[in-house]
Write a protein that holds these residues in place. Structure first.
Motif, mmCIF file in Angstrom:
data_model
loop_
_atom_site.group_PDB
_atom_site.id
_atom_site.type_symbol
_atom_site.label_atom_id
_atom_site.label_comp_id
_atom_site.label_asym_id
_atom_site.label_seq_id
_atom_site.Cartn_x
_atom_site.Cartn_y
_atom_site.Cartn_z
ATOM 1 N N GLN A 64 0.819 -1.224 0.000
ATOM 2 C CA GLN A 64 0.000 0.000 0.000
ATOM 3 C C GLN A 64 0.851 1.271 0.000
ATOM 4 O OE1 GLN A 64 -2.913 -0.215 3.106
ATOM 5 N NE2 GLN A 64 -3.626 -2.221 2.409
ATOM 6 N N TYR A 65 2.052 1.155 0.518
ATOM 7 C CA TYR A 65 2.899 2.350 0.608
ATOM 8 C C TYR A 65 4.034 2.312 -0.424
ATOM 9 C CZ TYR A 65 0.640 3.008 5.133
ATOM 10 O OH TYR A 65 -0.280 3.182 6.117
ATOM 11 N N GLY A 66 4.308 3.473 -0.940
ATOM 12 C CA GLY A 66 5.419 3.602 -1.903
ATOM 13 C C GLY A 66 6.755 3.300 -1.251
ATOM 14 N N SER A 67 6.821 3.493 0.103
ATOM 15 C CA SER A 67 8.094 3.263 0.819
ATOM 16 C C SER A 67 8.581 1.821 0.652
ATOM 17 C CB SER A 67 7.937 3.601 2.302
ATOM 18 O OG SER A 67 6.983 2.743 2.872
ATOM 19 N N SER A 68 7.621 0.874 0.577
ATOM 20 C CA SER A 68 8.010 -0.544 0.433
ATOM 21 C C SER A 68 8.738 -0.745 -0.896
ATOM 22 C CB SER A 68 6.797 -1.455 0.476
ATOM 23 O OG SER A 68 6.089 -1.208 1.651
ATOM 24 N N TYR A 69 8.188 -0.135 -1.952
ATOM 25 C CA TYR A 69 8.817 -0.265 -3.280
ATOM 26 C C TYR A 69 10.165 0.462 -3.295
ATOM 27 C CZ TYR A 69 4.415 -2.232 -4.835
ATOM 28 O OH TYR A 69 3.333 -3.053 -4.970
ATOM 29 N N ALA A 70 10.176 1.640 -2.644
ATOM 30 C CA ALA A 70 11.438 2.408 -2.592
ATOM 31 C C ALA A 70 12.516 1.583 -1.891
ATOM 32 C CB ALA A 70 11.217 3.725 -1.853
ATOM 33 N N GLY A 71 12.127 0.902 -0.804
ATOM 34 C CA GLY A 71 13.059 0.042 -0.070
ATOM 35 C C GLY A 71 13.609 -1.048 -0.954
ATOM 36 N N MET A 72 12.706 -1.678 -1.732
ATOM 37 C CA MET A 72 13.153 -2.776 -2.599
ATOM 38 C C MET A 72 14.070 -2.276 -3.718
ATOM 39 S SD MET A 72 10.087 -5.517 -2.802
ATOM 40 C CE MET A 72 8.715 -4.411 -2.791
ATOM 41 N N ILE A 73 13.728 -1.101 -4.247
ATOM 42 C CA ILE A 73 14.588 -0.534 -5.313
ATOM 43 C C ILE A 73 15.979 -0.242 -4.742
ATOM 44 C CG2 ILE A 73 14.926 1.505 -6.802
ATOM 45 C CD1 ILE A 73 11.824 1.462 -7.207
ATOM 46 N N LEU A 74 16.010 0.325 -3.528
ATOM 47 C CA LEU A 74 17.310 0.625 -2.899
ATOM 48 C C LEU A 74 18.120 -0.654 -2.663
ATOM 49 C CD1 LEU A 74 16.918 3.423 -0.192
ATOM 50 C CD2 LEU A 74 18.267 3.465 -2.270
ATOM 51 N N MET A 75 17.414 -1.724 -2.212
ATOM 52 C CA MET A 75 18.106 -3.009 -1.977
ATOM 53 C C MET A 75 18.715 -3.513 -3.287
ATOM 54 S SD MET A 75 15.669 -5.303 0.424
ATOM 55 C CE MET A 75 14.518 -4.433 1.452
ATOM 56 N N ALA A 76 17.916 -3.448 -4.359
ATOM 57 C CA ALA A 76 18.405 -3.925 -5.665
ATOM 58 C C ALA A 76 19.613 -3.103 -6.109
ATOM 59 C CB ALA A 76 17.292 -3.844 -6.695
ATOM 60 N N LEU A 77 19.532 -1.782 -5.879
ATOM 61 C CA LEU A 77 20.655 -0.906 -6.258
ATOM 62 C C LEU A 77 21.920 -1.269 -5.492
ATOM 63 C CD1 LEU A 77 19.179 2.694 -6.687
ATOM 64 C CD2 LEU A 77 20.433 1.332 -8.372
ATOM 65 N N CYS A 78 21.738 -1.512 -4.173
ATOM 66 C CA CYS A 78 22.889 -1.892 -3.338
ATOM 67 C C CYS A 78 23.542 -3.147 -3.889
ATOM 68 C CB CYS A 78 22.433 -2.165 -1.905
ATOM 69 S SG CYS A 78 22.281 -0.697 -0.933
ATOM 70 N N VAL A 79 22.717 -4.143 -4.216
ATOM 71 C CA VAL A 79 23.235 -5.423 -4.721
ATOM 72 C C VAL A 79 23.978 -5.200 -6.038
ATOM 73 C CG1 VAL A 79 22.524 -7.639 -5.716
ATOM 74 C CG2 VAL A 79 21.533 -6.858 -3.561
ATOM 75 N N LEU A 80 23.374 -4.415 -6.929
ATOM 76 C CA LEU A 80 24.005 -4.179 -8.239
ATOM 77 C C LEU A 80 25.340 -3.456 -8.094
ATOM 78 C CD1 LEU A 80 20.960 -3.268 -10.513
ATOM 79 C CD2 LEU A 80 22.368 -5.323 -10.605
ATOM 80 N N VAL A 81 25.342 -2.408 -7.249
ATOM 81 C CA VAL A 81 26.577 -1.632 -7.072
ATOM 82 C C VAL A 81 27.665 -2.502 -6.433
ATOM 83 C CG1 VAL A 81 27.624 0.344 -5.871
ATOM 84 C CG2 VAL A 81 25.414 0.596 -6.998
ATOM 85 N N PHE A 82 27.273 -3.301 -5.416
ATOM 86 C CA PHE A 82 28.244 -4.172 -4.755
ATOM 87 C C PHE A 82 28.824 -5.182 -5.755
ATOM 88 C CE2 PHE A 82 29.467 -8.003 -2.469
ATOM 89 C CZ PHE A 82 30.254 -7.499 -1.454
ATOM 90 N N THR A 83 27.927 -5.783 -6.556
ATOM 91 C CA THR A 83 28.370 -6.776 -7.542
ATOM 92 C C THR A 83 29.330 -6.138 -8.547
ATOM 93 O OG1 THR A 83 26.208 -7.778 -7.317
ATOM 94 C CG2 THR A 83 27.534 -8.563 -9.140
ATOM 95 N N ARG A 84 28.999 -4.924 -8.944
ATOM 96 C CA ARG A 84 29.857 -4.229 -9.916
ATOM 97 C C ARG A 84 31.268 -4.049 -9.358
ATOM 98 N NH1 ARG A 84 31.926 0.683 -10.364
ATOM 99 N NH2 ARG A 84 32.372 1.492 -12.438
ATOM 100 N N PHE A 85 31.339 -3.584 -8.102
ATOM 101 C CA PHE A 85 32.654 -3.362 -7.490
ATOM 102 C C PHE A 85 33.426 -4.673 -7.321
ATOM 103 C CE2 PHE A 85 31.080 0.854 -5.998
ATOM 104 C CZ PHE A 85 32.085 1.599 -6.579
ATOM 105 N N ARG A 86 32.700 -5.720 -6.915
ATOM 106 C CA ARG A 86 33.323 -7.035 -6.710
ATOM 107 C C ARG A 86 33.916 -7.546 -8.036
ATOM 108 N NH1 ARG A 86 36.005 -9.816 -4.812
ATOM 109 N NH2 ARG A 86 35.801 -11.853 -3.877
#
Lengths: 199, 164
Positions: A64-86
């Motif tokens: 119901q809240y946009g915050s949940s989607y924002a949280g998931m997008i941030l998590m995905a971004l973290c994973v992508l950025v971490f993978t890129r650096f690795r």
């Protein structure tokens, strides 16, 4: 230099220790190569599996809240950025040529350790912080809509914030300090080696 | 000639020499063997990339020098508190006089700077100066000055120890 002749004569007497078999060396080389690439492939695969899992959660539940989607997008971004650096770190190490001029190699390693130091300190601070914010945004809806009393919700919030502070300000800070000292020492040693080669 | 045969030939020809250079660097037989193995693992993995711009021996010595210099700093190897700790501190009582002298020589070399240890080991292995200079990418003149100084230092350290 008469004395040095004695040293030379002694060195010649040192003889040769038994050497490992050639097949042993070759199989170690192959095993080593396979192990490293398999390890990195598994790590990257595990990280990237988080993305379809997040997409599944996002489309399977009606948040119901946009915050949940924002949280998931941030998590995905973290994973992508971490993978890129690795991946970048792995490729950097893989490209290092040990038959290169020692001066150049020392410079390359200094660059690698400086980058690693940044990753382990500044980079990982932001990674943990953003990941924590992402989880906070994601769990906001879950906690808010949960059928529990306000006190319980506040308690969950307090525990989460406390954990976040402990993780980023204490545990991470200690780990950073240790890592910083270690890489600082390596960089210093590499500088000394470079100087002694140049002198 | 296939890669395996080529590698076998290189290994047979250079492994004893590389091992002694590594011994000069670390003074510890087991560690020297590790360094030597690491060197030849790299040689095997990169043999296809050898372009023949330099002699195979120079290429190999460079790999050995770089492996020694980087070994302790590699993320997969433990960094000791000090390289000094790596020197063989085993009880040498059962050693013969000759072995004792050789151990003393390794320990004397071990007191030199890391790069100096490698240079003097190559000198003692009678690797020609131009090849050592090419391996370390320094001018022959500069190398000769360095070698002169290292020889003096080593002689001083070794005979000082021996006189004790």
């Amino acid at each position: 230099m008469n004395h040095f002749n004695e040293i030379e004569a002694l060195w010649k007497k040192s003889g040769a220790s038994p050497l490992p078999g050639i097949t042993e060396i070759m199989s170690k080389a192959e095993k080593n190569k396979k192990q490293v690439s398999r390890k990195i492939r598994i790590q990257i695969l595990c990280m990237l599996l988080v993305i379809p899992a997040l997409v599944y959660v996002a489309f399977s539940f009606r948040f119901q809240y946009g915050s949940s989607y924002a949280g998931m997008i941030l998590m995905a971004l973290c994973v992508l950025v971490f993978t890129r650096f690795r991946l970048q770190q792995y490729l950097f190490l893989k490209q290092i040529d040990f038959s290169d001029d020692p001066h150049e190699l020392l410079k390359t390693f200094k660059k690698f350790y400086a980058r690693q130091q940044w990753l382990h300190t500044v980079g990982s601070f932001w990674y943990v912080l953003i990941l924590n914010i992402a989880f906070a945004l994601y769990f906001y809806e879950v906690v808010y809509l949960a059928p529990s009393t306000t006190q319980v919700k506040i308690a969950i919030l307090v525990v989460y914030i406390a954990w976040m502070l402990v993780a980023t300000l204490w545990i991470q800070k200690r780990a950073h300090k240790k890592e910083h000292r270690k890489t600082e020492l390596i960089i210093e040693q590499l500088q000394q080696l470079q100087q002694s080669l140049d002198a | 000639m296939g890669k395996k045969e080529n590698f076998a030939e290189i290994y047979q020809q250079y492994a004893p020499q590389v091992l002694r250079i590594c011994m000069g660097y670390t003074s510890n037989t087991e560690q020297a063997k590790d360094f030597m193995q690491e060197t030849f693992i790299k040689v095997w993995q990169h043999l296809d990339h050898f372009r023949g711009e330099s002699k195979i021996s120079t290429w190999l010595y460079r790999i050995a020098v770089n492996t020694c210099l980087h070994y302790w700093r590699s993320p997969k190897n433990k960094t000791p508190e000090s390289l000094q700790q790596s020197f063989d501190t085993a009880d040498h009582e059962e050693y013969t006089e000759k072995e004792k002298n050789i151990q003393q020589l390794y320990q004397a070399i071990g007191q030199l700077k890391e790069t100096d240890r490698l240079i003097i080991s190559m000198v003692l292995e009678e690797i020609p100066y131009p090849e050592i200079a090419e391996t370390l990418n320094m001018s022959e003149g500069n190398l000769r000055v360095k070698i002169h100084r290292i020889k003096q230092d080593l002689t001083k350290i070794f005979f000082y120890h021996e006189s004790l």
